[in-house]
Enzyme design. Sequence first.
Site, short mmCIF file in Angstrom:
data_model
loop_
_atom_site.label_atom_id
_atom_site.label_comp_id
_atom_site.label_asym_id
_atom_site.label_seq_id
_atom_site.Cartn_x
_atom_site.Cartn_y
_atom_site.Cartn_z
N LYS A 134 21.91 6.09 5.11
CA LYS A 134 22.69 5.38 4.10
C LYS A 134 23.72 6.24 3.37
CE LYS A 134 21.40 0.96 3.63
NZ LYS A 134 22.33 -0.16 3.45
N ASP B 209 17.17 -0.73 -2.17
CA ASP B 209 15.75 -0.71 -1.80
C ASP B 209 15.27 0.71 -1.59
OD1 ASP B 209 15.10 -3.59 -1.61
OD2 ASP B 209 16.63 -3.60 -0.06
#
Length: 397
Positions: free
Chosen positions: A76, A123
Amino acid sequence: MIEKYQWVSNDISQNKKIGLDLYNKEVAAKVIGFHSSFEQYSETPLVQLKELSKYLGVGDIFVKDESYRFGLNAFKVLGGSFAIGQLIANTLKKDISSLSYKTLISEEVKKEIGDLTFITATDGNHGRGIAWTAEQLKQKSIVFMPKGSSEERLNKIKSHGAMAEIKEMNYDECVREANKLAEEKGYTLVQDTAWEGYEEIPIWIMQGYLTIAYEIYEKMKALNKRPTHIFLQAGVGSFAASMCGFFSSVYPENKPTFIVVEPNKADCIFRTIKANDGQLHCVKGGMDTMMAGLACGEPNPIAMEVLRSYAEHFLSVPDEAAAHGMRVLGNPLKGDERIISGESGAVTLGVVSQVMTKEALKEIKEGLKLDENSIILCISTEGDTDFKNYRKIVWNG
């Protein structure tokens, strides 16, 4: 658990194709040029699982292992760092190609751009990437996480100096809360999903993921291999669309088949494609899937344009598929390399393994046209980012 598999096909020949200029090889080269200027950059492994491919009866299986990315155990950071780099480049009125990592973290740039606060909802892995990037730039970050998030992931985000907390709300509500605070306080929202009026930064994030695709493309070209099937996990769909866009662009005459995989409890993209009415179909509530990184209830509309145009198949699968993938990758056949893959990272390989071996899934196997000639690509997007849960699943079942 197998009966919980759901499958829908998307007839891309009937859909208007959007252009791929945002995700082509030229853009990817610029993105990887930016990332490779980071001291922490190194190409992550593309693992060829020859023994598993024989066992499952397919031509070849490749898994890109993103657990090595920048020492952060997940992919990410690529999206968040590139988006922030683009933001700073725009502020300085420069092309990002002229801004190396060392330039970005310099005191000169810090003086010119001033004090910034980046805020996001996550998340886990995206938020850590934003916090890490802010830390490198000597800037501030705020991270909101949904109810049920891992304390381990929260603490890792905090370790980079972020103000982070787990909220009593789901992921999509956290996104709205972060956006509200950004508007009230003048913070910079760096979010990997889009809505009307908020589209530029999500596109930059999607482009940031192209480093993965470019590395894979160059490696497979050197091996004289081309994927016939690419399995992509999806939360809001940004990562899946980025990969789908790039590989559709570089293989225009012989495009791979794309299969998008989501958890049963957060399958907003699957529902959107199944409805086929031009609307976005959201999942509400807690979305208590084990695949925390995919527990998103509202699709990214920009990503949906790409997926509607180029992705042929969409699967909604049980958590058991992810657990199976974790065990297969972590306990390889003799001769294959071990890959430590977390819940969201392992689900695509888990799906491949189950579809190829379970009689109950034979219809899906035939529908996807998986056979001895198939060259399959999966991307393990994270390692054991929740170490306790990883050990619980792999050691205890």
